[in-house]
Design an enzyme around this catalytic site. Structure first.
Site, mmCIF file in Angstrom:
data_model
loop_
_atom_site.group_PDB
_atom_site.id
_atom_site.type_symbol
_atom_site.label_atom_id
_atom_site.label_comp_id
_atom_site.label_asym_id
_atom_site.label_seq_id
_atom_site.Cartn_x
_atom_site.Cartn_y
_atom_site.Cartn_z
ATOM 1 N N THR A 1 9.502 -6.906 -13.318
ATOM 2 C CA THR A 1 9.020 -8.282 -13.379
ATOM 3 C C THR A 1 8.081 -8.552 -12.214
ATOM 4 O OG1 THR A 1 11.064 -8.963 -14.444
ATOM 5 C CG2 THR A 1 9.781 -10.700 -13.363
ATOM 6 N N ASN B 1 -6.027 3.522 10.464
ATOM 7 C CA ASN B 1 -5.300 2.349 10.965
ATOM 8 C C ASN B 1 -5.143 2.334 12.481
ATOM 9 O OD1 ASN B 1 -3.656 4.531 9.737
ATOM 10 N ND2 ASN B 1 -2.038 3.592 10.933
ATOM 11 N N HIS C 1 -0.622 -8.001 2.961
ATOM 12 C CA HIS C 1 -0.347 -8.508 4.312
ATOM 13 C C HIS C 1 -1.355 -8.052 5.362
ATOM 14 C CE1 HIS C 1 1.716 -5.010 6.384
ATOM 15 N NE2 HIS C 1 1.769 -4.590 5.137
ATOM 16 N N CYS D 1 8.036 5.621 18.541
ATOM 17 C CA CYS D 1 9.415 5.979 18.850
ATOM 18 C C CYS D 1 10.003 6.712 17.653
ATOM 19 C CB CYS D 1 10.195 4.711 19.128
ATOM 20 S SG CYS D 1 11.404 4.954 20.390
ATOM 21 N N GLN E 1 -6.826 -0.654 5.370
ATOM 22 C CA GLN E 1 -7.453 -1.315 6.522
ATOM 23 C C GLN E 1 -8.889 -1.736 6.219
ATOM 24 O OE1 GLN E 1 -5.887 -2.180 9.265
ATOM 25 N NE2 GLN E 1 -4.015 -0.996 9.066
ATOM 26 N N ALA F 1 0.815 -1.220 0.000
ATOM 27 C CA ALA F 1 0.000 0.000 0.000
ATOM 28 C C ALA F 1 0.847 1.267 0.000
ATOM 29 C CB ALA F 1 -0.943 -0.004 1.195
#
Ligand code: PMP
Length: 412
Positions: free
Chosen positions: A250, A161, A211, A336, A189, A75
């Site tokens: 490819t 998200n 994923h 962080c 999402q 994404a």
């Protein structure tokens, strides 16, 4: 029976690849390993056939035509291609000049939208950064108020998200179409979790990723509308002219086969899974909110994806809370950045204070989450919060009815 540990409640970050997806992918590593662009032998044809099947599966999940699917690496790349590609294609002035056109987005988008928009700002485009209300939503009315004569692109995520909050994309899309403005939505999402139809939802460009939907990492797709109107994009990656010239390179055949299979599973199972996850999330939220005070669910409570919750626990220190629930993999309201702990910019955009943002958790349930896991996680969180509060003098003051914000601290 106690669940096996650790417990995964971070499905908005990434999901386990479904074993059925892995199964579908395996032959494409060692048996059908041709280059899908090889036109003159059966290894190539077989690979191309598999890519086309996956294209149809991805298109079916979002109500698109197969030719409208462009394969990408995820994404992040889809967002970059959509936003930079559309802005540069529809620019009103040449590169290097100002006044190239106006773009509308929001301050609590994913960084994979924010950063391309910032780059375009540096390239001479004008960007309006909308601020959400306390509920985290961006509405059609907000877009309408921001639209200008020179607006060329609106990019607003479908579901956030960190919060799971859902923006009214079909209404925003209708407005954009009335005004002849391109609408891109980062639906990373949303897709695979909620029904999607790019035609009736009025979308021109839509990003999604393997994923997040129980497919593999490193593969994603961009929907690019071909008709009414036909959307054109300037490519970011030049080369062999793959993917209708919009994304050379490819193709990752095994990854694409996996994403296709993942899309087909979502199409078949989304409704039942969404209902199951909604029940589990309700159980989790109720057990936390009903048993403790100073607990707040962030974002609009109704307009939310069924599997994500973002909860703040007053009077606990965020890092200590995370340490106290080590068996539960989830995300905190802190990020962080270069050695310092910053409160989440998404929570800040909703007006959540720094303290509360730090003591927030995003719990995201998924295909393998069980009721036992939910109950165990809830117990762990409650114990950790109660333990930390037992050591908090501020919580004592709060219980005595003292408003902490009115205290004047002595600065010796
Ligand atoms: N947009 C949103 C809303 C996301 O949640 C994510 C993943 N965290 C991305 C974009 C980036 O996706 P990918 O990892 O596939 O590049």
């Amino acid at each position: 029976m106690p669940p096996s540990l650790p417990i995964y409640m971070d499905n908005a970050s990434t999901t386990r690849t479904d074993p059925r997806v892995v199964e579908a992918m395996l032959p494409y590593f060692s048996e059908i390993y041709g280059n899908s662009a090889s036109r003159n032998h059966c290894f190539g044809w077989d690979a191309e056939h598999a890519v086309n099947t996956a294209r149809r599966q991805a298109a079916d999940l979002i109500g698109a035509g197969p030719k409208e699917i462009i394969w990408t690496s995820g994404a992040t790349e889809s967002n970059n291609l959509a936003i930079k590609g559309a802005a540069r294609m529809y620019a009103k002035a040449p590169a290097g000049e100002s006044g190239r056109g106006h773009i509308i987005t929001a301050i609590h988008e994913h960084k994979a939208v924010i950063d391309p928009c910032k780059r375009l700002e540096r390239e001479g485009f004008d960007v309006t950064w909308l601020e959400p209300g306390e509920d985290g939503l961006i509405t059609r009315a907000m877009i309408e108020a921001a639209l200008r004569e020179d607006t060329i692109l609106v990019t607003i995520m479908w579901a956030n998200n960190e919060l799971g909050t859902i923006n009214e994309i079909p209404a925003i899309g209708a407005l954009c179409h009335e005004r002849g403005v391109v609408l891109h939505t980062d639906a990373t999402q949303w897709v695979g979790k909620m029904p999607t139809n790019v035609e009736t939802d009025n979308i021109d460009l839509l990003s999604f990723s393997g994923h997040k939907i129980y497919g593999p990492n490193g593969v994603g797709a961009l929907y690019v509308r071909r008709r009414r109107p036909r959307i054109r994009l300037e490519a970011m990656i030049d080369g062999g002219g793959h993917e209708r010239g919009m994304r050379s390179g490819t193709l990752n055949v095994a990854g694409i086969v996996g994403m296709g299979a993942a899309c087909a599973l979502c199409s078949a199972e989304m409704d039942a899974e969404g209902e199951r996850l909604f029940q589990l999330r309700t159980r989790l939220e109720r057990s936390l909110v009903d048993s403790m005070d100073v607990v707040q669910i962030n974002g609009n409570i109704e307009k939310r994806l069924p599997h994500i919750t973002n909860i703040s626990f007053g009077f606990v220190e965020g890092e200590s809370l995370m340490m106290g629930i080590k068996d539960i993999a989830c995300s905190s309201g802190s990020a962080c950045t270069s050695a310092s702990l910053e409160p989440s910019y998404v929570l800040k955009a909703l007006g959540v204070g720094d303290e509360l943002a730090h003591s927030s958790l995003r719990l995201s349930l998924g295909r393998w989450t069980t009721q036992e896991e939910v109950d165990y996680a809830s117990l762990q969180i409650r114990e950790a919060v109660e333990h930390l509060r037992a050591m908090s003098p501020l919580y004592d003051l709060h219980n005595e009815g003292i408003d902490i914000s009115t205290i004047e601290w002595d600065a010796h």
